[in-house]
Design a protein around this motif. Sequence first.
Motif, PDB file in Angstrom:
ATOM      1  N   LEU A 153      -9.631 -60.071   3.177  1.00  0.00           N
ATOM      2  CA  LEU A 153      -8.640 -59.033   2.926  1.00  0.00           C
ATOM      3  C   LEU A 153      -7.250 -59.605   2.693  1.00  0.00           C
ATOM      4  CD1 LEU A 153      -9.827 -56.272   5.360  1.00  0.00           C
ATOM      5  CD2 LEU A 153      -9.673 -56.092   2.903  1.00  0.00           C
ATOM      6  N   GLY A 171      -8.104 -51.912  -5.231  1.00  0.00           N
ATOM      7  CA  GLY A 171      -7.190 -51.477  -4.190  1.00  0.00           C
ATOM      8  C   GLY A 171      -7.822 -51.718  -2.837  1.00  0.00           C
ATOM      9  N   VAL A 172      -7.104 -51.347  -1.783  1.00  0.00           N
ATOM     10  CA  VAL A 172      -7.650 -51.457  -0.438  1.00  0.00           C
ATOM     11  C   VAL A 172      -7.992 -50.062   0.029  1.00  0.00           C
ATOM     12  CG1 VAL A 172      -7.215 -52.161   1.922  1.00  0.00           C
ATOM     13  CG2 VAL A 172      -6.188 -53.423   0.048  1.00  0.00           C
ATOM     14  N   GLY A 173      -9.217 -49.853   0.470  1.00  0.00           N
ATOM     15  CA  GLY A 173      -9.616 -48.543   0.954  1.00  0.00           C
ATOM     16  C   GLY A 173      -9.860 -48.596   2.444  1.00  0.00           C
ATOM     17  N   GLY A 174      -9.741 -47.456   3.107  1.00  0.00           N
ATOM     18  CA  GLY A 174     -10.039 -47.387   4.531  1.00  0.00           C
ATOM     19  C   GLY A 174      -8.968 -48.040   5.372  1.00  0.00           C
ATOM     20  N   ARG A 175      -9.225 -48.081   6.643  1.00  0.00           N
ATOM     21  CA  ARG A 175      -8.233 -48.574   7.595  1.00  0.00           C
ATOM     22  C   ARG A 175      -8.945 -49.401   8.642  1.00  0.00           C
ATOM     23  NH1 ARG A 175      -5.206 -43.668  10.079  1.00  0.00           N
ATOM     24  NH2 ARG A 175      -6.446 -43.983  11.925  1.00  0.00           N
ATOM     25  N   ALA A 179     -11.481 -51.373   6.574  1.00  0.00           N
ATOM     26  CA  ALA A 179     -10.714 -51.701   5.374  1.00  0.00           C
ATOM     27  C   ALA A 179     -11.553 -52.587   4.477  1.00  0.00           C
ATOM     28  CB  ALA A 179      -9.421 -52.414   5.759  1.00  0.00           C
ATOM     29  N   GLU A 180     -11.494 -52.325   3.187  1.00  0.00           N
ATOM     30  CA  GLU A 180     -12.300 -53.087   2.245  1.00  0.00           C
ATOM     31  C   GLU A 180     -11.639 -53.037   0.887  1.00  0.00           C
ATOM     32  OE1 GLU A 180     -16.018 -51.047   1.654  1.00  0.00           O
ATOM     33  OE2 GLU A 180     -15.040 -49.105   1.858  1.00  0.00           O
ATOM     34  N   ILE A 182     -11.753 -52.095  -2.822  1.00  0.00           N
ATOM     35  CA  ILE A 182     -12.510 -51.101  -3.596  1.00  0.00           C
ATOM     36  C   ILE A 182     -12.031 -51.075  -5.038  1.00  0.00           C
ATOM     37  CG2 ILE A 182     -13.129 -49.527  -1.718  1.00  0.00           C
ATOM     38  CD1 ILE A 182     -10.227 -48.445  -3.742  1.00  0.00           C
TER      39      ILE A 182
ATOM     40  N   ARG B 185      -0.165 -45.606   1.304  1.00  0.00           N
ATOM     41  CA  ARG B 185      -0.779 -45.908   2.585  1.00  0.00           C
ATOM     42  C   ARG B 185       0.358 -46.130   3.586  1.00  0.00           C
ATOM     43  NH1 ARG B 185      -6.039 -48.265   2.377  1.00  0.00           N
ATOM     44  NH2 ARG B 185      -5.515 -49.732   4.031  1.00  0.00           N
ATOM     45  N   SER B 341      -5.046 -49.334  13.647  1.00  0.00           N
ATOM     46  CA  SER B 341      -4.508 -50.508  12.977  1.00  0.00           C
ATOM     47  C   SER B 341      -4.477 -50.270  11.478  1.00  0.00           C
ATOM     48  CB  SER B 341      -5.387 -51.719  13.290  1.00  0.00           C
ATOM     49  OG  SER B 341      -4.983 -52.822  12.522  1.00  0.00           O
ATOM     50  N   CYS B 342      -3.350 -50.585  10.843  1.00  0.00           N
ATOM     51  CA  CYS B 342      -3.224 -50.238   9.421  1.00  0.00           C
ATOM     52  C   CYS B 342      -4.065 -51.155   8.537  1.00  0.00           C
ATOM     53  CB  CYS B 342      -1.771 -50.278   8.985  1.00  0.00           C
ATOM     54  SG  CYS B 342      -1.128 -51.935   8.688  1.00  0.00           S
ATOM     55  N   SER B 343      -4.507 -52.295   9.047  1.00  0.00           N
ATOM     56  CA  SER B 343      -5.371 -53.265   8.367  1.00  0.00           C
ATOM     57  C   SER B 343      -4.612 -54.336   7.595  1.00  0.00           C
ATOM     58  CB  SER B 343      -6.362 -52.605   7.413  1.00  0.00           C
ATOM     59  OG  SER B 343      -5.795 -52.423   6.113  1.00  0.00           O
ATOM     60  N   ARG B 349      -5.539 -56.347  13.038  1.00  0.00           N
ATOM     61  CA  ARG B 349      -6.753 -55.750  12.476  1.00  0.00           C
ATOM     62  C   ARG B 349      -7.997 -56.291  13.173  1.00  0.00           C
ATOM     63  NH1 ARG B 349      -6.727 -57.894   7.204  1.00  0.00           N
ATOM     64  NH2 ARG B 349      -8.479 -59.292   7.575  1.00  0.00           N
TER      65      ARG B 349
ATOM     66  N   LYS C  52      -7.532 -45.909  -8.047  1.00  0.00           N
ATOM     67  CA  LYS C  52      -7.554 -46.683  -6.805  1.00  0.00           C
ATOM     68  C   LYS C  52      -6.433 -46.255  -5.864  1.00  0.00           C
ATOM     69  CE  LYS C  52      -4.156 -50.056  -7.427  1.00  0.00           C
ATOM     70  NZ  LYS C  52      -3.191 -50.703  -6.634  1.00  0.00           N
ATOM     71  N   TYR C  55      -7.717 -43.099  -4.057  1.00  0.00           N
ATOM     72  CA  TYR C  55      -8.713 -43.407  -3.043  1.00  0.00           C
ATOM     73  C   TYR C  55      -8.115 -44.202  -1.897  1.00  0.00           C
ATOM     74  CZ  TYR C  55     -12.947 -44.737  -0.703  1.00  0.00           C
ATOM     75  OH  TYR C  55     -13.905 -44.901   0.255  1.00  0.00           O
ATOM     76  N   SER C  56      -7.302 -45.174  -2.258  1.00  0.00           N
ATOM     77  CA  SER C  56      -6.681 -46.042  -1.263  1.00  0.00           C
ATOM     78  C   SER C  56      -5.880 -45.226  -0.263  1.00  0.00           C
ATOM     79  CB  SER C  56      -5.788 -47.044  -1.995  1.00  0.00           C
ATOM     80  OG  SER C  56      -5.147 -47.892  -1.117  1.00  0.00           O
ATOM     81  N   SER C  59      -8.248 -42.574   1.770  1.00  0.00           N
ATOM     82  CA  SER C  59      -9.121 -43.175   2.774  1.00  0.00           C
ATOM     83  C   SER C  59      -8.342 -43.777   3.941  1.00  0.00           C
ATOM     84  CB  SER C  59     -10.001 -44.253   2.136  1.00  0.00           C
ATOM     85  OG  SER C  59      -9.196 -45.251   1.570  1.00  0.00           O
ATOM     86  N   PHE C  60      -7.024 -43.848   3.815  1.00  0.00           N
ATOM     87  CA  PHE C  60      -6.221 -44.416   4.883  1.00  0.00           C
ATOM     88  C   PHE C  60      -6.004 -43.417   6.013  1.00  0.00           C
ATOM     89  CE2 PHE C  60      -3.215 -47.371   6.636  1.00  0.00           C
ATOM     90  CZ  PHE C  60      -2.248 -46.583   7.237  1.00  0.00           C
TER      91      PHE C  60
END
Lengths: 579, 420, 154
Positions: A153, A171-175, A179-180, A182, B185, B341-343, B349, C52, C55-56, C59-60
Amino acid sequence: MAEEITLTIDGKEVKGERGDTILQVCQKNGIDVPTLCHFEGLSDIGSCRLCIAEIEERGRTRIDTSCTTPAVEGMVVQVSTKQLNEMRRAILELLFSEGNHYCMYCVASGDCELQDMAYRFGIDYIRWPLLYPERHIDASHKYVVMDPNRCILCRRCVRACAELVGNHTLGVGGRDSEAEIIADLKLPWGESSCVNAGACLQVCPTGAILDRRSAYKGKKDQVERVKSTCLFCSVGCGTELVSRDNYLIRVEGDWEAEPNKGILCAAGRFEPLYDEERTRVLRPLVKRDGRLEETTWDEALDLVAEKLGDSDKNALGALTSARATNETLELFAKLFRGIGVENIGCLEGPIAEPPEKEINLAELDEADMFIVVGEDLAEDHQVVGFFVKRGVNNRGARLVIVDDKETGFVPLAYRWLKPDEVEEAVRLCDAAARPAVIYGARAGEELAVLRKELAGKAGFFWMAPATNSRGALAAGLNGAFNAEAAQNVYVLACDDGKVGDELLARLKKANFVAVQSSYVEPWAEVADVVLPTVIWAEKEGTITNLEGRTLKVAKAVEPPAAVKGEAEVLKALIGRLGS
Amino acid sequence: MLEKVLLKNVGVRYVERIGVYIAHGGYQAVRKALLELEPQEVIEMVKKSGLRGRGGAGFPTGLKWDFMPKDPNLTKYLCINFDEGETGTFKDRYLVEEDPHQVLEGAIIAAYAVGASKAYIYTRGEFPLGLKRWIKAVAEAYGRGFLGENILGTDFSLDVYVHSGAGAYICGEETALMNSLEGKRGEPRIKPPFPTQVGLFGQPTIINNVETLACVPHIILRGPEWFASIGTEESTGPKLFSVSGHVEKPGNYELPMGTPLREIIYGHAGGIKDGRKLKAILPGGVSTPMLTPEHLDVPMAFETLPKVGSMLGTGAVIVMDESTCIVNAVLHMARFFAHESCSKCVPCRVGTHVMTKILQRIENGEGREGDVDQLLDLCNSIRGKTFCPMGDATTNPLASSIQYFREEYEYHIREKRCMV
Amino acid sequence: MLPQALDKEPQVGDLTRRSALLDALYAAQKRYGYLDEEALRHVAEQLSLPLKDIYSTASFYSLYRTKPTGQYLIQVCEGLVCSLRGGAERLVDYLREKLGIEVGETTPDGKFTLETVQCLAACDSSPAMRINDELYENLTLKEVDAIIEMLAGG
């Protein structure tokens, strides 16, 4: 001229410039600081925390990342203490516990920056419990595979896709632990808006993004690297050709090369290796009873010399691909003009010489408006398209397309105008401070209008139709070729597949056609003799790109035994023709 | 017993309506500030009052306001941080639901002082009632001319927008809050540049907590000396302490800064529930180091808590009695941080998840010898190395709990079950 | 890179459009029920932003639902204070049994989805839970029962 500043790093007094980060000052002074998420040419995000330093400023000490902290006059910085290294080691071990990092069978083992760091810090075991996340490989893409088990990451790929290619697919998805990386709406990469530039592949520090074809074919100390130039369009991107034991493994962008600074498009990076389906010519061929059969060089060359030497000079014709090197083109012109051939030209057709003052690629990065005329940047000269995307997406520049066709860039455009609406484009330029006009082969009258109305205001950028159009121009090969009149024709086709159907049909009717080509297709029915020659990765010489820059082409691999170089064949022919 | 200042209107029926609020002395402070004082004078008053941010960081508010560029031609913004997400903290929600105009009044004065032309109220997505209160209060204020163009006939204009967050604790951090307002984000930004130089949409911005702004009208009306006379030397004014956990009377208590912890728990919140024994206290929410009964006499102020190894934070007192398994409590906190955690950076993280994994193991009876030392090692690997201060926060309860309750961890590991 | 450019994510589209994203996602969620691919594409189109980014951002934040949820979304607070003395755990266990589903699941009739969430700032009235936009505090198991029965009937 930026102001010079002085600071102390690791007890040494060093100099930097106002605006530098501490990391930049370290790099300028040869102080090695470990980094992972930092990449030259991309913005810094301070994510991996490996470059942390002890920073003393105005009596206060703090720990912060050197890649994100501006260097200030009088700062006292420590980057190499034992304590910092212990912290770095602990952080690295956290990275190893986060993913599923199995070096033993990883494609990047030996080529991996994470692994290099582990060696550097002497990590031989991970103190933290391993988290064993469940992560799924995405193998849907034609050229690359994404393995999130190896991903740290660092977001280099996201930044490269956004800042270098301007495409904004990744982009970065999730938290937190979910987080991954995507693509689009977490689509399989193969179904996403990816344009196959491969910048992500080149910046990835681990084996998370890997190139299918070159996987496991050779580690960095087993391969040779040669700096060369891409020959698939006139941009002439600087490449590094990676090979091993005379086998071409992979094409990478040369980060230091002008004009592309490391980015490539699919046409230069992937397609030549993945999508080449034509049959390579390995020996000279001669047509007997309607079929091409192998023969010797002597026989083939003798036959060609005979046919060219015999016939009436007015019935002779010579055609060359404008992908050939400058040296080849000059020799070609000299050879055929020398034997009196006047019907001479390029496979790609006559080339109109662009006027003098044109801008170069780097200046497109300053444009606040692009007018693209007669060119589909989604198909051709894609790297120029990336510069336009960067401008539009990252700097808020406007794109105006003047074209009959609905090109691939229309969704990105502020306005799409037909050629007869070109005045509207001129009017829109009133709002722009630095407009750039990018024009290609299909540009017609509307271009003349733009030149007149925007003289002195807009920069003009010529999308030369063929790789070495400028070389062909310099060698005087830009004229029209009379296909009807040519009865005995020599064609220097190189490895270029592009020849118009009309021209092919006319050549079929000719008396004798000799083709110097790397591939049989599409000459099988047309050619009476085929002389095998080198492909792009086996060439030496120079080309002149669309900016007018002379770029070096170096060979990465040797051609098959009986295949000769471009100029080599011509020289052999000269010998036979006795001129 | 301190008179009620911030909670003075609580209990007044319908005080969330502007008419009632005005009838009880509301918007007098706005009048005084806009009609009688220059913006710089307001800043000086707030500086003199010693007011410090009530969102957890405790930065002197007047000083922060003074950092804003004075150029009147620059567009400047004020953000009201209503993203109350710190576990154990419920004072901001209380203030907004009970008396929203008090906070709005403070915001108007703050915007006037720093020259902000627009204010954004960042409301936590989980507070629908709070959102409703804000929307109504803002509309009413516009209606009465306290917002909009040329307020009270001056050349000060202010527009206020109410914005809802979407569920991220980290958005309480000021730069993450700005990113969230910008539609991104909620990841914190690199500092420098600081928000007062480059903030929301690239413009100079002030971000203030709800409770901080609620103090402002009172400072204007009753003077900075009066405000400074309450509390301690370095932590002035009244403070809302959210007390929860194993106490008889959990709730928000308005007391002077510096009130001893003992008084808060036993004198106001009724002592430990069911007469049990006190075991541990988190004095300022889950981001602060734990304290034990031996620390009960510490005054609750910014400068005094560090002396006993903790911090005031939001002043949210979480009380844990002898029935609490410390390992279990810390595991809950670790899960919270892991989830929030924001990652962006590695130590937080991954560290929060490693922390959770080890604690879960111990809690399940699968703890191993050396786990406790490993947890301390982990705290050292995170503390100070993260992108934003949340990293430090994740280590505070853990490290302090090991310091005071190590035997409990060891017991868990050895005996494979809880000590309580 | 200069400090001003540090951490500056290239901004696609002007800031006004991007800053509307969180609200747009709420609106789309309301309209489509949850943020499936269609909903996200619609938002991307309306705001002219790259997919993106949509989605980014979606999903946050935990309040955006990317999977279908039941008519009533039950979110039990499992923050530290609500958990002290096992209040939250008891509540969750009770609901699991009553509704016959695990945490994260939806009842077969599509009526209830059960989740746990972090601190709802109702610490002085714990245990607490949210059902859609309504906050329920000071809960006893009997009360929870009554609430579920009432909603199930409605």
